[in-house]
Scaffold this motif. Structure first.
Motif, mmCIF file in Angstrom:
data_model
loop_
_atom_site.group_PDB
_atom_site.id
_atom_site.type_symbol
_atom_site.label_atom_id
_atom_site.label_comp_id
_atom_site.label_asym_id
_atom_site.label_seq_id
_atom_site.Cartn_x
_atom_site.Cartn_y
_atom_site.Cartn_z
ATOM 1 N N SER A 17 0.827 -1.210 0.000
ATOM 2 C CA SER A 17 0.000 0.000 0.000
ATOM 3 C C SER A 17 0.862 1.260 0.000
ATOM 4 O O SER A 17 0.349 2.368 -0.121
ATOM 5 C CB SER A 17 -0.923 -0.002 1.227
ATOM 6 O OG SER A 17 -0.164 -0.156 2.407
ATOM 7 N N SER A 18 2.197 1.097 0.113
ATOM 8 C CA SER A 18 3.063 2.265 0.300
ATOM 9 C C SER A 18 4.479 1.960 -0.185
ATOM 10 O O SER A 18 4.846 0.789 -0.351
ATOM 11 C CB SER A 18 3.046 2.567 1.808
ATOM 12 O OG SER A 18 4.101 3.384 2.202
ATOM 13 N N GLY A 19 5.245 3.020 -0.441
ATOM 14 C CA GLY A 19 6.698 2.915 -0.630
ATOM 15 C C GLY A 19 7.168 1.922 -1.676
ATOM 16 O O GLY A 19 6.681 1.882 -2.807
ATOM 17 N N ILE A 20 8.162 1.113 -1.284
ATOM 18 C CA ILE A 20 8.809 0.175 -2.215
ATOM 19 C C ILE A 20 7.813 -0.880 -2.698
ATOM 20 O O ILE A 20 7.781 -1.231 -3.880
ATOM 21 C CB ILE A 20 10.019 -0.491 -1.520
ATOM 22 C CG1 ILE A 20 11.120 0.546 -1.252
ATOM 23 C CG2 ILE A 20 10.562 -1.639 -2.357
ATOM 24 C CD1 ILE A 20 12.272 0.044 -0.369
ATOM 25 N N GLY A 21 6.992 -1.392 -1.773
ATOM 26 C CA GLY A 21 6.005 -2.415 -2.147
ATOM 27 C C GLY A 21 5.047 -1.878 -3.195
ATOM 28 O O GLY A 21 4.700 -2.570 -4.161
ATOM 29 N N ARG A 22 4.630 -0.646 -3.001
ATOM 30 C CA ARG A 22 3.726 -0.017 -3.965
ATOM 31 C C ARG A 22 4.379 0.055 -5.357
ATOM 32 O O ARG A 22 3.757 -0.298 -6.369
ATOM 33 C CB ARG A 22 3.361 1.396 -3.474
ATOM 34 C CG ARG A 22 2.513 2.138 -4.467
ATOM 35 C CD ARG A 22 2.176 3.557 -4.030
ATOM 36 N NE ARG A 22 1.290 4.138 -5.030
ATOM 37 C CZ ARG A 22 0.195 4.826 -4.805
ATOM 38 N NH1 ARG A 22 -0.148 5.108 -3.574
ATOM 39 N NH2 ARG A 22 -0.554 5.271 -5.779
ATOM 40 N N SER A 92 8.226 -10.548 -0.793
ATOM 41 C CA SER A 92 7.978 -10.491 0.653
ATOM 42 C C SER A 92 8.609 -9.200 1.170
ATOM 43 O O SER A 92 9.794 -9.160 1.512
ATOM 44 C CB SER A 92 8.587 -11.734 1.304
ATOM 45 O OG SER A 92 8.237 -11.785 2.654
ATOM 46 N N ASN A 93 7.808 -8.159 1.183
ATOM 47 C CA ASN A 93 8.342 -6.805 1.352
ATOM 48 C C ASN A 93 7.977 -6.138 2.672
ATOM 49 O O ASN A 93 8.725 -5.300 3.164
ATOM 50 C CB ASN A 93 7.820 -5.952 0.178
ATOM 51 C CG ASN A 93 7.947 -4.461 0.437
ATOM 52 O OD1 ASN A 93 9.033 -3.899 0.322
ATOM 53 N ND2 ASN A 93 6.838 -3.813 0.813
ATOM 54 N N ALA A 94 6.836 -6.489 3.261
ATOM 55 C CA ALA A 94 6.328 -5.731 4.418
ATOM 56 C C ALA A 94 7.382 -5.626 5.516
ATOM 57 O O ALA A 94 8.061 -6.597 5.848
ATOM 58 C CB ALA A 94 5.071 -6.415 4.967
ATOM 59 N N GLY A 95 7.515 -4.431 6.064
ATOM 60 C CA GLY A 95 8.489 -4.245 7.137
ATOM 61 C C GLY A 95 8.277 -2.906 7.813
ATOM 62 O O GLY A 95 7.597 -2.022 7.293
ATOM 63 N N LEU A 96 8.853 -2.782 8.996
ATOM 64 C CA LEU A 96 8.726 -1.523 9.744
ATOM 65 C C LEU A 96 9.913 -1.341 10.677
ATOM 66 O O LEU A 96 10.748 -2.235 10.835
ATOM 67 C CB LEU A 96 7.403 -1.491 10.533
ATOM 68 C CG LEU A 96 6.977 -2.726 11.330
ATOM 69 C CD1 LEU A 96 7.846 -2.954 12.547
ATOM 70 C CD2 LEU A 96 5.529 -2.589 11.759
#
Ligand code: NAD
Length: 272
Positions: A17-22, A92-96
């Motif tokens: 939904s944001s950033g690199i993943g988007r 597999s991108n999600a991260g924080l």
């Protein structure tokens, strides 16, 4: 007519939904893939990504799932299969980040980052690998293929090799990704599943807005980048796409650094 690189391949991009993943989701959508846009909390942002892909002529669906929750990850994959019937690529991108000095870091800050950045990738990669193997058992066409039957690209970071004081939970999670990626790559290669990771340096996204939006901090940041510019999400998306494409079919268990030279010890450029 030019053949699109990912025509009719099905791709899940976690945290898109944001950033690199988007940027990855849009890039795959623009190149013929059916894209599963995953978000965990901001449905409106996720929907914007789906709308952008569709308005460019692509196919996309939106699926809510927290990658650190096993049942939600399973549901993400089953919704994908219900909609598109197969899976070809997982990004597999999600991260924080949950930053704190080590002496003040709470167990909650530590645990949250490990849960999302490391366990979340374990859960997503395991489901993807199970799906790829199940598909080869039912599809004669891919069983005999010389090319990979499934591709996984994990989102790591230059902090899988650069220590990062004040961010030890994040650095530990990305260091963990390096060995996780290599180990599953070794285990899955005989199934003709390729697993690689990308390690971005400083990329202009919401995760580090506090740095690039402050002129002094931005100037300091550029000292760490020999190429003297911050990266863009598209810089990363193009490298992810290459690793997910048949052009990299003999690349397996590798980490590709997309960092403008950040890992080149820039302090030594003038003899240290
Ligand atoms: P971002 O904050 O824009 O994107 C992170 C995405 O992950 C968001 O879409 C967010 O909703 C999603 N997410 C967070 N927790 C989630 C959960 N529990 N389940 C599902 N999705 C979740 O930041 P970004 O810079 O695009 O980060 C994407 C990846 O790139 C991360 O893994 C990050 O560690 C990595 N990375 C970023 C940089 C950089 O400089 N921006 C550098 C190296 C690595």
């Amino acid at each position: 007519m030019i053949e699109l690189a990912f025509k009719d391949q099905v791709v899940i991009v976690t945290g898109s939904s944001s950033g690199i993943g988007r940027a990855c989701a849009v890039h795959f959508g623009n190149n013929g893939a059916h894209v599963v846009v995953n978000y965990s909390s901001n449905a409106a942002e996720g929907q914007q990504v789906v709308d952008e892909i569709r308005s460019n002529g692509g196919t996309a669906i939106l699926v809510k799932a927290d990658v650190s929750k096993e049942e939600e990850v399973k549901a993400l994959f089953s919704q994908t299969i219900n909609e598109f019937g197969r899976l070809d690529i997982l990004v597999s991108n999600a991260g924080l980040q949950k930053d704190a000095p080590f002496l003040e870091m709470t167990l909650e800050q530590w645990q949250k980052v490990i849960d999302v950045n490391l366990t979340g990738q374990f859960l997503a990669c395991r489901e993807a690998a199970r799906q790829f193997i199940a598909q080869t058992k039912t599809t004669t066409e891919t069983t005999h293929s010389e090319l990979a039957v499934g591709k996984i690209v994990l989102m790591s970071s230059v902090h899988d090799v650069i220590p990062w004081a004040g961010h030890v939970n994040y650095a530990a999670s990305k260091g963990g990704i390096m060995m996780f990626m290599k180990s599953i790559s070794q285990e899955l290669a005989p199934h003709k599943i390729r697993v690689n990771s990308v390690s971005p340096g400083a990329i202009k996204t919401p995760i580090n807005q506090e740095v690039w939006s402050d002129p002094d901090k931005y100037k300091d940041l550029l000292q760490l980048i020999p190429y003297k510019r911050i990266g863009t999400a598209q810089d990363v998306a193009k490298a992810v796409a290459w690793l997910a494409s048949d052009d990299s079919d003999y690349v397996n268990g590798e980490t590709l650094y997309i960092d403008g030279g950040m890992t080149l010890y820039p302090e030594f450029a003038d003899n240290g």
